[in-house]
Design an enzyme around this catalytic site. Structure first.
Site, PDB file in Angstrom:
ATOM      1  N   GLY A   9       0.824  -1.217   0.000  1.00 56.53           N
ATOM      2  CA  GLY A   9       0.000   0.000   0.000  1.00 56.53           C
ATOM      3  C   GLY A   9       0.851   1.257   0.000  1.00 56.53           C
ATOM      4  CB  ALA A  10       4.220   1.975  -1.165  1.00 51.72           C
ATOM      5  CB  SER A  12      -2.277   6.825  -1.116  1.00 52.86           C
ATOM      6  OG  SER A  12      -2.936   5.961  -0.221  1.00 52.86           O
ATOM      7  N   GLY A  13      -0.771   7.971   1.177  1.00 53.12           N
ATOM      8  CA  GLY A  13      -0.720   8.135   2.634  1.00 53.12           C
ATOM      9  C   GLY A  13       0.606   7.772   3.277  1.00 53.12           C
ATOM     10  N   GLY A  15       2.162   4.849   3.612  1.00 52.73           N
ATOM     11  CA  GLY A  15       3.048   3.955   2.872  1.00 52.73           C
ATOM     12  C   GLY A  15       3.911   4.723   1.882  1.00 52.73           C
ATOM     13  CE1 TYR A 193      -8.169   0.496   9.410  1.00 60.28           C
ATOM     14  CE2 TYR A 193      -8.824   1.440  11.522  1.00 60.28           C
ATOM     15  CZ  TYR A 193      -7.898   1.312  10.500  1.00 60.28           C
ATOM     16  OH  TYR A 193      -6.694   1.983  10.581  1.00 60.28           O
TER      17      TYR A 193
END
Ligand code: NDP
Length: 318
Positions: A9-10, A12-13, A15, A193
């Site tokens: 998950g790199a 966005s955000g 990562g 979650y």
């Protein structure tokens, strides 16, 4: 030699920010493990990451076949593995009906926990083979799964119960099962979650108990602070998305920028002083790291063992 770190998950955000922070040191080559190749390529470019400092490989954590394929592709690329960061996550805070992974598991737990569980178990062999001085496996935790904190007490509270829903395959009411780990009839996306984050923290500790002594690998988790601006909140209602960042900045003061959170995660990957295994790191107001306490449930060894055994079955390792 340069270290090689895989970050899921790199695109966005957190990562992406951590990928940038690590690549910029020149000491790390970053493998961005992402479900959307083009998005990741654009994100790396607009973040200003130097060409050659990263490789993008496809990984969709919502499919166990994709996880296995990723591991094959990574091995074929011929790189060593020195650090793995299980960072990707989805959060469906307002969802009242479940969605499912390719393997039929509820999506939040399927992506955040089960996909990463299989990935960690397969890549553990690669970490063992690495000759890097400090090999690390990092799994993102969260304050919201920790009911010993104020944020962790905002309803719905996390809780895995006796794991009967997970043991039943998290298949949802339409298949006569439950989509919730605790077996609840009603689906609650926010709780799913938080539950997945407890699984992440329990898994890190179980990995530590089972493998640290024999392998020397450092297993760690962290709460990077509230990064209220990331895509994680994309499915929340617009009013929440507008008010959440200033609320975190001025009321709780837990707000942290994406760049700062990226530095924190990079520290857990590479700082020579953070080699202790089995730790859940957090940061105080002056941005100094400290070993934080997990809630009773998130540090329950019996639950961790049970979660491990059920997860092994669900991902086809047992
Ligand atoms: P983002 O939504 O910005 O990033 C999440 C990443 O996960 C994205 O790159 C997304 O890909 C990827 N992802 C989602 N589903 C899949 C999938 N099926 N396969 C592969 N990748 C996938 O969120 P954050 O950066 O905020 O979150 C990163 C981590 O930090 C999470 O583990 C979260 O729990 C944790 N965290 C975040 C906090 C916060 O305040 N934001 C606080 C505490 C912990 P794509 O770009 O394609 O959508």
């Amino acid at each position: 030699r340069q270290g090689v770190v895989v970050i899921t998950g790199a695109s966005s955000g957190l990562g992406l920010a951590a990928a940038k922070a690590l690549a910029e040191t020149g000491k790390w080559h970053v493998v961005m493990a992402c479900r959307d190749f083009l998005k990741a390529a654009k994100a790396a470019k607009s973040a200003g990451m130097a060409e050659g400092s990263y490789t993008i490989l496809h990984l969709d954590l919502a499919s166990l076949d994709s996880v296995r394929q990723f591991v094959d592709n990574f091995r074929r690329a011929g790189m060593p593995l020195d650090a793995l960061v299980c960072n990707a996550a989805i959060y469906r805070p307002t969802a009242r009906t479940p969605t499912f992974t390719a393997d039929g598991y509820e999506m939040s737990v399927g992506v955040n926990h089960l996909g990463h569980f299989l990935l960690s178990r397969l890549l553990l062999d690669d970490l063992k083979k690495s000759d890097y001085p400090s090999r690390r496996l990092v799994i993102l935790g969260s304050i919201t799964g920790n009911t010993n904190t104020l944020a962790g007490n905002v309803p719905p509270k996390a809780g895995l119960g006796d794991l009967r829903g997970l043991a039943g395959g998290l298949s949802g009411p339409n298949s006569n099962g439950s989509a919730m780990i605790d077996g609840a009839e009603e689906f609650d996306g926010a709780k799913a979650y938080k539950d997945s984050k407890i699984c992440n923290m329990l898994t890190m500790q179980e990995l530590h108990r089972r493998f640290h002594e024999d392998t020397g690998i450092t297993f760690a988790s962290l709460y990077p602070g509230c990064i209220a601006t990331t895509g994680l909140f994309r499915e929340h209602i617009p009013l929440f998305r507008m008010l959440f960042p200033p609320f975190q900045k001025f009321v709780t003061k837990g707000f942290v920028s994406e760049a700062e959170s990226g530095k924190r995660l990079a520290q857990v990957v590479s700082d020579p002083s953070l080699t202790k295994s089995g730790v859940y790191w957090s940061w105080n107001k002056d941005s100094a790291s400290f070993e934080n306490q997990l809630s009773q449930e998130a540090s329950d060894p019996e639950k961790a063992r049970k979660l491990w055994e059920i997860s092994e079955k669900l991902v086809g390792l047992a």
